[in-house]
Design an enzyme around this catalytic site. Structure first.
Site, PDB file in Angstrom:
ATOM      1  N   ASP A 113      10.357 -51.763  11.087  1.00  0.00           N
ATOM      2  CA  ASP A 113       9.188 -50.892  10.966  1.00  0.00           C
ATOM      3  C   ASP A 113       8.987 -50.223  12.312  1.00  0.00           C
ATOM      4  OD1 ASP A 113       7.948 -53.476  12.234  1.00  0.00           O
ATOM      5  OD2 ASP A 113       6.478 -51.893  12.551  1.00  0.00           O
ATOM      6  N   CYS A 123      13.784 -32.266   2.527  1.00  0.00           N
ATOM      7  CA  CYS A 123      12.331 -32.491   2.597  1.00  0.00           C
ATOM      8  C   CYS A 123      11.589 -31.153   2.513  1.00  0.00           C
ATOM      9  CB  CYS A 123      11.974 -33.238   3.885  1.00  0.00           C
ATOM     10  SG  CYS A 123      11.674 -32.168   5.296  1.00  0.00           S
ATOM     11  N   HIS A 148       9.122 -34.814   7.253  1.00  0.00           N
ATOM     12  CA  HIS A 148      10.545 -34.684   7.598  1.00  0.00           C
ATOM     13  C   HIS A 148      11.070 -35.953   8.266  1.00  0.00           C
ATOM     14  CE1 HIS A 148      14.350 -33.358   9.193  1.00  0.00           C
ATOM     15  NE2 HIS A 148      13.969 -33.955  10.305  1.00  0.00           N
ATOM     16  N   CYS A 197      11.876 -28.711   5.537  1.00  0.00           N
ATOM     17  CA  CYS A 197      13.161 -28.030   5.705  1.00  0.00           C
ATOM     18  C   CYS A 197      13.479 -27.100   4.542  1.00  0.00           C
ATOM     19  CB  CYS A 197      14.283 -29.060   5.860  1.00  0.00           C
ATOM     20  SG  CYS A 197      14.132 -30.042   7.366  1.00  0.00           S
ATOM     21  N   CYS A 251      18.771 -31.038   5.076  1.00  0.00           N
ATOM     22  CA  CYS A 251      17.647 -31.905   4.702  1.00  0.00           C
ATOM     23  C   CYS A 251      16.918 -31.313   3.499  1.00  0.00           C
ATOM     24  CB  CYS A 251      16.691 -32.059   5.879  1.00  0.00           C
ATOM     25  SG  CYS A 251      15.282 -33.132   5.513  1.00  0.00           S
ATOM     26  N   ASP A 260       1.365 -57.377   9.342  1.00  0.00           N
ATOM     27  CA  ASP A 260       1.627 -58.182  10.538  1.00  0.00           C
ATOM     28  C   ASP A 260       0.469 -59.164  10.710  1.00  0.00           C
ATOM     29  OD1 ASP A 260      -0.457 -56.695  11.610  1.00  0.00           O
ATOM     30  OD2 ASP A 260       0.792 -55.556  12.983  1.00  0.00           O
TER      31      ASP A 260
HETATM   32 ZN   LIG Z   1      13.560 -32.147   6.647  1.00  0.00          ZN
END
Ligand SMILES: [Zn+2]
Length: 376
Positions: A267, A307, A336, A310, A305, A93
């Site tokens: 963003d 990730c 996550h 999880c 999920c 930015d």
């Molecule tokens: Zn997750």
């Protein structure tokens, strides 16, 4: 690898578009969500982990980096990519927005803005020319024009005056940016919630000519309904064949609504910041892992999920480490949340490509309306 900055749209569905930004540092699939690496780090995440969530590009903050460790120091150390260990594209930015929101005493003139650092009170001067110099020193792939952004609500006269100043600064930014093959400069549309001012701003920017265009001055307190009202016309005022970037947005439903209205890039600090305060974003909405209901729950945050938070841990564990203020709590929830945001983007890209974005949105809203899984 491409030597130039390019943008190609591969499919549209209503106002939504999907495609690819190509830079010498790599490709960015759009619509794209950019995690925020404020101080040359996405807090709590290794760069490789950020990439693993599916992020193609990061955002760096000129304001923070110019104050500490300084752009000159980063340039002497080889630039921001090497310094922070991220070799893919980076957007920076201009520093203007954070000067307004974070710094202490400041003085705005035609030339630029003088302000005091929020870190040590030291005095600094930021102009379109200096902002371009800092972003060049950092080695940013996508550079943003230096602009001024009033908080909303603001009266029409204040918004018009500010927009006109930002357009003069946009011309100075373009002049100072010069010719840098492989690097892109984006203009920033201003004009608050005034449709005619937005149109005038879009026209002024296109006369100067940019590689991409941001819708600026939103997500500054106007609320989702007003923001969507503006996005019903603002992206359409900008060139169809250039990337459109909505700055500082947002929550998952803000992002989906923005993509539906023709936005290609966004963003926000939200997924990483909320990860550090025990807040998780899932397909079923927001979950506060600090709540006592999770203390004995052996189930994952989201069973679908993939990730690490999880795949490996229970809600009970995430609850425990959050309550105990363990470092891993912020790390896992940030991972996550960033993973969820990137899954959201991937889902939208696939749906737009398949021409099924309306059905995808209906499913997105239906799951959120159901809310979190029932307590045990
Ligand atoms: Zn997750």
């Amino acid at each position: 690898m491409a030597s130039r900055f390019q943008f190609n749209i591969s499919a549209t569905d209503g106002a939504a578009r999907t495609g690819m930004i190509t830079t010498p540092r790599g490709e960015v699939r759009t619509p794209a969500f950019m995690p925020v690496g404020t101080a040359a780090t996405v807090k709590g995440m290794l760069p490789g982990s950020v990439a693993e969530t599916g992020a193609d590009i990061l955002l760096g903050n000129t304001y923070h980096l110019m104050l500490r460790p300084t752009a000159e120091r980063i340039a002497a150390l080889g630039g921001l990519h090497g310094f922070m260990g991220w070799d893919r594209p980076i957007l920076t930015d201009s520093g203007g927005f954070q000067v307004m929101s974070l710094s202490g005493l400041r003085k705005l003139t035609e030339e630029g803005v003088t302000f005091k650092s929020h870190i040590d009170g030291s005095k600094h001067h930021l102009t379109p020319e200096r902002s371009m110099e800092i972003q060049r020193l950092l080695g940013s792939d996508i550079v943003m024009c230096f602009d001024e952004c009033p908080a909303l609500p603001a009266d029409r006269e204040r918004i018009a005056t500010s927009m006109e100043l930002s357009m003069r600064w946009a011309a100075r930014s373009k002049q100072a940016f010069g010719d840098r093959p492989g690097h892109a400069l984006f203009g920033i549309q201003q004009g608050g919630l005034e449709q005619d001012l937005r149109a005038a701003s879009a026209e002024a920017l296109q006369e100067i000519g940019f590689d991409g265009y941001a819708v600026g001055g939103l997500a500054v307190g106007e609320g989702q309904e007003a923001m969507f009202g503006c996005l019903d016309y603002a992206p359409g005022q900008l060139p169809h064949d250039k990337p459109r970037y909505l700055m500082g947005v947002g929550k998952p439903d803000d992002i989906v609504g923005a993509v539906a209205r023709g936005i290609d890039m966004m963003d926000c600090v939200l997924p990483s910041r909320s990860g550090r305060t025990g807040q998780a974003w899932t397909r079923r909405g927001q979950v506060n892992i600090r709540n006592a209901r999770h203390a004995d729950d052996p189930r994952p945050l989201d069973e679908e999920c993939t990730c690490p938070a999880c795949r490996t841990y229970s809600r009970a564990y995430l609850h425990h480490v959050t309550r105990s203020k363990e470092m891993i709590a912020g790390m896992l929830l940030t991972w996550h949340n960033l993973h969820y945001y990137q899954e959201l983007m991937a889902g939208m890209r696939a749906a737009i490509a398949a021409g099924t974005f309306a059905a995808w949105q209906a499913q997105f809203h239906a799951l959120r309306a159901e809310g979190d899984i029932e307590p045990l």
